[in-house]
Design a protein around this motif. Structure first.
Motif, short mmCIF file in Angstrom:
data_model
loop_
_atom_site.label_atom_id
_atom_site.label_comp_id
_atom_site.label_asym_id
_atom_site.label_seq_id
_atom_site.Cartn_x
_atom_site.Cartn_y
_atom_site.Cartn_z
N VAL A 156 48.70 -6.93 37.41
CA VAL A 156 47.34 -7.30 37.78
C VAL A 156 47.26 -8.82 37.78
CG1 VAL A 156 44.89 -7.07 37.25
CG2 VAL A 156 46.45 -5.20 36.71
N THR A 157 47.45 -9.43 38.94
CA THR A 157 47.45 -10.89 39.03
C THR A 157 46.68 -11.34 40.27
OG1 THR A 157 49.61 -10.76 40.14
CG2 THR A 157 49.62 -11.23 37.78
N LYS A 158 45.90 -12.40 40.11
CA LYS A 158 45.10 -12.92 41.23
C LYS A 158 46.00 -13.57 42.27
CE LYS A 158 42.62 -16.71 40.85
NZ LYS A 158 41.56 -17.70 40.54
N GLY A 159 45.65 -13.39 43.54
CA GLY A 159 46.39 -14.00 44.63
C GLY A 159 46.45 -15.51 44.49
N ASN A 187 37.76 -13.82 39.66
CA ASN A 187 38.28 -13.88 38.29
C ASN A 187 37.68 -12.78 37.42
OD1 ASN A 187 39.87 -16.16 38.83
ND2 ASN A 187 38.20 -17.56 38.33
N ASP A 188 36.37 -12.55 37.59
CA ASP A 188 35.72 -11.47 36.84
C ASP A 188 36.27 -10.12 37.27
OD1 ASP A 188 33.85 -13.25 35.51
OD2 ASP A 188 32.79 -13.39 37.42
N PHE A 189 36.50 -9.96 38.56
CA PHE A 189 37.00 -8.69 39.07
C PHE A 189 38.41 -8.41 38.56
CE2 PHE A 189 38.96 -5.98 42.38
CZ PHE A 189 38.07 -4.91 42.35
N VAL A 190 39.28 -9.41 38.55
CA VAL A 190 40.64 -9.22 38.05
C VAL A 190 40.62 -8.79 36.59
CG1 VAL A 190 42.80 -10.42 37.48
CG2 VAL A 190 41.74 -10.78 39.71
#
Length: 308
Positions: free
Chosen positions: A247-250, A295-298
């Motif tokens: 689970v990592t942000k693009g 950021n909140d969604f991740v």
């Protein structure tokens, strides 16, 4: 003669001991040695669940006693496999020392109002339903594994539309638009309309060959908006878990697994859409008097992921 017999007995006992030790070592390693397929750093706070099993190492798996329901820092996640069983472990820090725990044994503390609302409700989510259409073209992903490497998030941009109307429009106009996504998500449904084993065509040529994609119609009450976000986070976590992805942000260099359409436009190009940035921020401000970003969604995706 008696001495020779005693000597033989001692040799037999020694052999039995050696064989037992070898078998025990093989059994131990087959059950407790874990292979790490992926790991990634985070900066999160969590509470240990009652009865949580805490270990001092991923390899030795020796139990450690920590106070129950104590607050800890989470600094890294590990996707592991042992004896064909896949599990995610969190590396936690307590009193300056690192320990390891299964993610099902921790509860993340989330500051965002919407995430906290969902967390206090037990991270609810709809079931994934499938109505796979034969209308859409099936082309494989352009990855070495043939599997997707992440998820792209869209909102429909249409006021007062529904999943039913959006799906109907997408099917009826596909021959001319050549646009479709895998799944539609609202506050009550997660409807999968295209096989996620094949690429979609919703985020431009630089993203389509690599990502599962879903759309969100707009919601207008606090509960419905929060539940839609929760369903979206659950579905994202499900796709990542299914494909053994973190689970990592693009990121600007094309890395990461969780992407908005806006991030695709900024980092990968081939498209200029900015969803769901405005939809999320406007709805969060109006309905919860807060903000909501990727950021909140991740963070919310990780919470759902940890329970799987």
């Amino acid at each position: 003669m008696a001495k020779r017999k005693r000597k033989q007995n001692l040799i037999y006992l020694l052999l039995i001991f050696i064989v037992g030790a070898v078998i025990g070592t093989i059994w131990f390693h087959s059950h407790f040695t874990r292979e790490v397929s992926n790991s990634y750093s985070v900066n999160e706070t969590a509470t240990l669940n009652s009865g949580a099993k805490v270990y001092n190492s991923l390899s030795a798996i020796q139990r450690v006693s920590l106070p129950e329901q104590v607050t800890v820092k989470v600094n890294r996640y590990y996707l592991t496999s042992a004896n064909k069983n896949k599990e995610t472990f969190a590396r936690i820090n307590y009193n300056g020392k690192n320990y390891f725990v299964r993610t099902t044994d921790i509860e993340l503390k989330m500051d965002n109002t919407i995430n906290n609302y969902l967390n206090q409700s037990g991270l609810p989510h709809a079931k994934i339903t499938k109505q796979i259409s034969s209308v859409f073209e099936q082309r494989g992903y352009s990855t070495s594994s043939g599997n997707p490497r992440g998820v792209v998030i869209h909102d429909t941009g249409n006021e007062n539309s529904t999943i039913s109307s959006e799906v109907s429009y997408m099917k009826q106009n596909y021959s001319s638009t050549q646009v479709f996504v895998h799944t539609f998500i609202d506050n009550q449904q997660i409807l999968n309309i295209a096989d996620t084993k094949y690429m979609a065509e919703g985020a431009g040529p630089n993203a389509n060959p690599y990502f599962v994609q879903f759309e969100m119609p707009h919601e207008y009450t606090a509960a419905s908006f929060a539940n839609e976000v929760g369903n979206a986070a659950y579905y994202t976590a499900y796709i990542l878990k299914q494909n053994n992805l973190p689970v990592t942000k693009g990121t600007k260099d094309g890395g990461g697994t969780v992407w908005t359409h806006a991030m695709v436009s900024s980092y990968l190009g081939g498209t200029d859409h900015q969803d769901p940035v405005s939809y999320w921020s406007t709805s969060a401000r109006k309905l919860f008097d807060t903000s909501y970003t990727i950021n909140d969604f991740v963070e919310l995706v990780q919470a759902y992921y940890n329970e799987m």
